[in-house]
Write a protein that holds these residues in place. Sequence first.
Motif, mmCIF file in Angstrom:
data_model
loop_
_atom_site.group_PDB
_atom_site.id
_atom_site.type_symbol
_atom_site.label_atom_id
_atom_site.label_comp_id
_atom_site.label_asym_id
_atom_site.label_seq_id
_atom_site.Cartn_x
_atom_site.Cartn_y
_atom_site.Cartn_z
ATOM 1 N N ALA A 158 0.819 -1.280 0.103
ATOM 2 C CA ALA A 158 0.010 -0.007 0.038
ATOM 3 C C ALA A 158 0.959 1.077 0.162
ATOM 4 O O ALA A 158 2.161 1.159 0.455
ATOM 5 N N ASP A 159 0.367 2.153 -0.599
ATOM 6 C CA ASP A 159 1.199 3.590 -0.664
ATOM 7 C C ASP A 159 1.979 4.040 0.596
ATOM 8 O O ASP A 159 3.116 4.009 0.507
ATOM 9 N N VAL A 160 1.479 4.057 1.613
ATOM 10 C CA VAL A 160 2.114 4.419 2.822
ATOM 11 C C VAL A 160 3.138 3.585 3.377
ATOM 12 O O VAL A 160 4.341 3.865 3.655
ATOM 13 N N GLU A 161 2.733 2.346 3.344
ATOM 14 C CA GLU A 161 3.880 1.135 3.729
ATOM 15 C C GLU A 161 4.803 1.182 2.610
ATOM 16 O O GLU A 161 6.053 0.851 2.783
ATOM 17 N N HIS A 162 4.571 1.402 1.286
ATOM 18 C CA HIS A 162 5.429 1.358 0.097
ATOM 19 C C HIS A 162 6.751 2.395 0.651
ATOM 20 O O HIS A 162 7.939 2.174 0.200
ATOM 21 N N LEU A 163 6.503 3.498 0.793
ATOM 22 C CA LEU A 163 7.457 4.434 1.320
ATOM 23 C C LEU A 163 8.337 4.279 2.461
ATOM 24 O O LEU A 163 9.563 4.175 2.521
ATOM 25 N N ARG A 164 7.612 3.409 3.620
ATOM 26 C CA ARG A 164 8.219 3.017 4.877
ATOM 27 C C ARG A 164 9.056 1.720 4.452
ATOM 28 O O ARG A 164 10.486 1.819 4.764
ATOM 29 N N VAL A 165 8.960 1.005 3.600
ATOM 30 C CA VAL A 165 9.554 -0.302 3.364
ATOM 31 C C VAL A 165 10.995 0.199 2.546
ATOM 32 O O VAL A 165 11.940 -0.521 2.731
ATOM 33 N N LYS A 166 10.632 1.032 1.580
ATOM 34 C CA LYS A 166 11.905 1.649 1.035
ATOM 35 C C LYS A 166 13.151 1.862 1.835
ATOM 36 O O LYS A 166 14.305 1.857 1.483
ATOM 37 N N ARG A 167 12.783 2.370 3.196
ATOM 38 C CA ARG A 167 13.802 2.782 3.930
ATOM 39 C C ARG A 167 14.462 1.504 4.488
ATOM 40 O O ARG A 167 15.582 1.641 5.095
ATOM 41 N N GLY A 168 14.056 0.398 4.056
ATOM 42 C CA GLY A 168 14.852 -0.836 4.507
ATOM 43 C C GLY A 168 15.868 -1.340 3.515
ATOM 44 O O GLY A 168 16.734 -2.081 3.762
ATOM 45 N N ALA A 169 15.917 -0.591 2.462
ATOM 46 C CA ALA A 169 16.968 -0.910 1.300
ATOM 47 C C ALA A 169 18.140 0.135 1.374
ATOM 48 O O ALA A 169 18.086 1.123 2.238
ATOM 49 N N SER A 170 19.294 -0.105 0.767
ATOM 50 C CA SER A 170 20.278 0.486 0.793
ATOM 51 C C SER A 170 20.487 1.254 -0.605
ATOM 52 O O SER A 170 21.280 2.428 -0.548
ATOM 53 N N LEU A 171 20.140 0.939 -1.504
ATOM 54 C CA LEU A 171 20.223 1.546 -2.955
ATOM 55 C C LEU A 171 18.870 0.984 -3.973
ATOM 56 O O LEU A 171 18.644 -0.075 -3.902
ATOM 57 N N LEU A 172 18.426 1.941 -4.731
ATOM 58 C CA LEU A 172 17.494 1.635 -5.755
ATOM 59 C C LEU A 172 18.344 1.460 -6.825
ATOM 60 O O LEU A 172 18.901 2.574 -7.620
ATOM 61 N N LEU A 173 18.476 0.453 -7.889
ATOM 62 C CA LEU A 173 19.052 0.248 -8.860
ATOM 63 C C LEU A 173 18.114 0.279 -10.011
ATOM 64 O O LEU A 173 17.320 -0.632 -10.408
ATOM 65 N N ASP A 174 18.213 1.419 -10.853
ATOM 66 C CA ASP A 174 16.899 1.717 -11.905
ATOM 67 C C ASP A 174 17.349 0.859 -13.053
ATOM 68 O O ASP A 174 18.425 0.342 -13.341
#
Length: 85
Positions: A40-56
């Motif tokens: 869900a949108d709100v959790e989506h942003l929170r979950v991203k904080r668990g990553a180190s890098l977004l590889l496009d």
Amino acid sequence: VGGTVLWLLKFPKEAEAHIKAAARSHDVAEDRLLFTPKFADVEHLRVKRGASLLLDTLEYNAHVSGLDALWSGLPLVSMAGSNMA
């Protein structure tokens, strides 16, 4: 890099087996692949904080996903492509 995982969207499900096979062919252990569903949108942003890098991806560059990553403090690595998702 030791201890890293490749975090992927579990969609489409048919692709998961192909990605696992490709990883095995490059001696990448299956436990280094993390497939998760859409959040869900709100959790989506929170979950991203668990990553180190977004590889496009190159062919279809991030749009909102890239903005979400940067907004949540996640660094983004990208190259200019010809299409935007």
